[in-house]
Design an enzyme around this catalytic site. Structure first.
Site: not given
Ligand code: PEP
Ligand code: MG
Length: 586
Positions: A200, A443
């Protein structure tokens, strides 16, 4: 680690590029405890001065510890106060003085670097001791190190909070919360030793449009605050102490990128439509309400992913229902009637924020109490958010999305709690849209495997490849050591995407893809060819992806996708996609 000083010698390092753009500027170096290291090495003439700085810091640290001992003894009694005597003993240990002195004298280390290395080595030895009492003492050494560094260099990250000139930040690591708090006016880019493409921190950097490179490996000792650094967020190349010719070359490249961005900006008001007339919805991913106006400037069709957990990161109080509502209202108003997909809290793993619920430290947080699991376990956390989303639903086209759904039971529980939130608002006489669309992220491999069942119970799906890759390939998305195994183009991942899209198509349910994969132009033809008609990407990448959409036909994309599905490994797929992308001549 290379211990030799390297003044004036240009060095090139390679990391993982996670946010494009070129940063050229003076380094500000921060170690893993957040201390700014002015430099790692000193000139021979400065050795005596460096030793005196160390002695002054030892004296000041000893005074601080003595003062603490006296006040604790007064308040809690002598037995507790004597703990500080052990700290004093360590500070006055001749072994510490000898260790630091020899590093300064023999290896030209700065006092900070010598303290960090010596106490780090002592702590490591203690930690490895089979005697648990001794192993526990390692914590004391960490405290002492922080105390000494504070006396040598000032408060951790103080300089970062008070920047007045442009810098390139060089750090061991930055958390997503720390990244979100960077002042992008002065931080021209950053480079970290650890981290991976899917973390992130990378996502926030892209959202803030700060050039960033992570996972370079250990290199902090090679760079000192004030050294000139170039970070190329496109190639992942980091150049320490570049020569004049290199600096000039990168200035030219930065200029070229700026004028390309200006040219792409001209696409703002034309639709993302293929040459044969298929309209693609290009939505934006955001982390903060502040980003919403930029989405429209870039020509987004709406917000496809609003990561609401960022309300919590770096905050020292839990946001109230009203805080949630105000944030959502700001986003909904900013996009002037376009859709806004609000994703419920996805806290946990690398996204740590203030929540007033018990969260035990976890051995394996990526597989732990994160995301929807945390929300379901704590209705006091979840309900205010759901009520706020419902209240915002009357302000525009608001849609609600649940993250990391793994089982049907979770989806049903989440919807039940949503129904309770609706009842509460009914009871309060507050308006909301009962027909607000409710979707889920795909996911986890479990969600992809069971998609035919899930699809009956949702209004839309959004494929989160960042986590889907991590969980399908069993590769930590933030770990630089396994970054080469984190492959969006792996056939296992692609099959999950195809299966999800096919189930959505059959059920007549809308599908989008909001993982970082959708923002990489090299995958656009493949994703359209697989059947996607909606992509959600960081705002900065909208013009580039739109350009690809407008340069291809759907037939061309379908041919690319069919060929890819015949290939059995990520390397071949990547190579083929790069070739096809190059043929577009963009
Ligand atoms: C993902 O996992 O692709 C997603 C969009 O969520 P995040 O990146 O916030 O985990
Ligand atoms: Mg995600």
């Amino acid at each position: 680690m290379d211990a030799a000083p390297r003044w004036g010698v240009m060095q090139t390092l390679q990391g993982i590029p996670v946010s494009s753009g070129i940063a050229i500027g003076k380094a500000l170096v921060i170690d893993n405890e957040g201390f700014v290291f002015p430099r790692h090495f000193v000139l021979r003439e400065a050795i005596e001065a460096e030793l005196s700085r160390f002695d002054v810091a030892i004296a000041a640290a000893s005074e601080e510890v003595e003062a603490n001992r006296d006040s604790v003894t007064t308040q809690l009694g002598e037995a507790v106060g004597t703990i500080f005597d052990a700290h004093l003993q360590m500070l006055r240990d001749p072994g510490l003085r000898q260790g630091v002195e020899s590093l300064i004298r023999d290896r030209n280390y700065s006092a900070e670097y010598a303290v960090n290395s010596t106490l780090g080595a002592f702590a490591k030895r203690l930690r490895e001791s089979p005697n648990p009492v001794l192993a526990e003492r390692a914590h004391d050494l960490v405290d002492l190190e922080r105390c000494l560094l504070r006396h040598l260099t000032g408060q951790p990250q103080e300089e970062l909070a008070n920047l007045t000139s442009e810098i390139v930040l060089v750090a061991h690591n930055l958390t997503p919360g720390e990244t979100a708090r960077l002042n992008s006016e002065f931080v021209r880019g950053f480079v970290t030793e650890i981290g991976g493409a899917g973390g992130h921190t990378a996502i926030v950097a892209k959202g803030m449009e700060i050039p960033a490179i992570v996972g370079v490996g250990r290199f902090l000792a090679k760079v000192s605050t004030g050294d000139l650094v170039i970070a190329d967020g496109h190639s992942g190349c980091v150049i320490l102490q570049p020569d004049e010719e290199t600096v000039a070359r990168y200035h030219l490249e930065a200029e070229r990128q700026r004028s390309l961005a200006e040219k792409l900006q001209l696409l703002r008001d034309v639709p993302a439509e293929t040459k044969d007339g298929v309209r693609i919805q290009l939505m934006a991913n955001i982390e903060f309400p502040l980003e919403a106006p930029a989405c429209l400037e870039r020509g987004a069709d709406g917000i496809g992913l609003y990561r609401t957990e960022f309300l919590y990161l770096g905050s020292d109080a839990e946001p109230s229902e009203e805080d949630h509502f105000q944030a959502y209202a700001e986003v909904v108003r900013a996009v002037e009637g376009r859709p806004v997909v609000i994703r419920t809290l996805d806290l946990g793993a690398d996204k740590v924020g203030f929540v007033a619920v018990d969260m035990e430290p976890e051995r394996n947080p990526v597989l732990g109490l994160r995301s929807i699991r945390l929300s379901l376990r704590n209705p006091s956390l979840f309900m205010p958010q759901l009520r706020a989303v419902l209240r915002a639903s009357v302000l525009g086209d608001v849609r609600l999305m649940f993250p990391l759904i793994t089982t049907l039971t979770e989806l049903r529980q989440a919807k039940e709690i949503l129904a309770e939130a609706m009842n509460e608002l009914d009871g309060r006489g507050v308006a909301f849209r009962r027909d607000m669309l409710v979707g889920m992220m795909v996911e986890s491999p479990a969600a992809a495997m069971m998609i035919d069942c899930f699809i009956q119970e949702v209004d839309f799906i959004s494929i989160g490849t960042n986590d889907l890759i991590q969980y399908t390939l069993a590769v930590d998305r933030s770990n630089a050591s396994v970054a080469n195994l984190y492959q969006a183009a792996d056939p296992a991942v692609l099959r999950m995407i195809v299966a999800s899209l096919e189930a959505a198509r059959q059920a007549g349910v809308k599908a989008s893809l909001c993982g970082q994969m959708s923002s990489e132009a090299v995958y656009t033809m493949l994703l359209l060819g697989m059947g996607l008609r909606e992509l959600s990407v960081p705002p900065s990448t909208i013009p580039e992806i739109k350009r690809v959409c407008r340069s291809v036909t759907m037939t061309q994309c379908e041919t690319v996708a069919s060929h890819v599905m015949l290939l059995d490994n990520a390397l071949d797929i990547e190579a083929f996609l790069r070739e096809e992308f190059q043929k577009l001549g963009l």
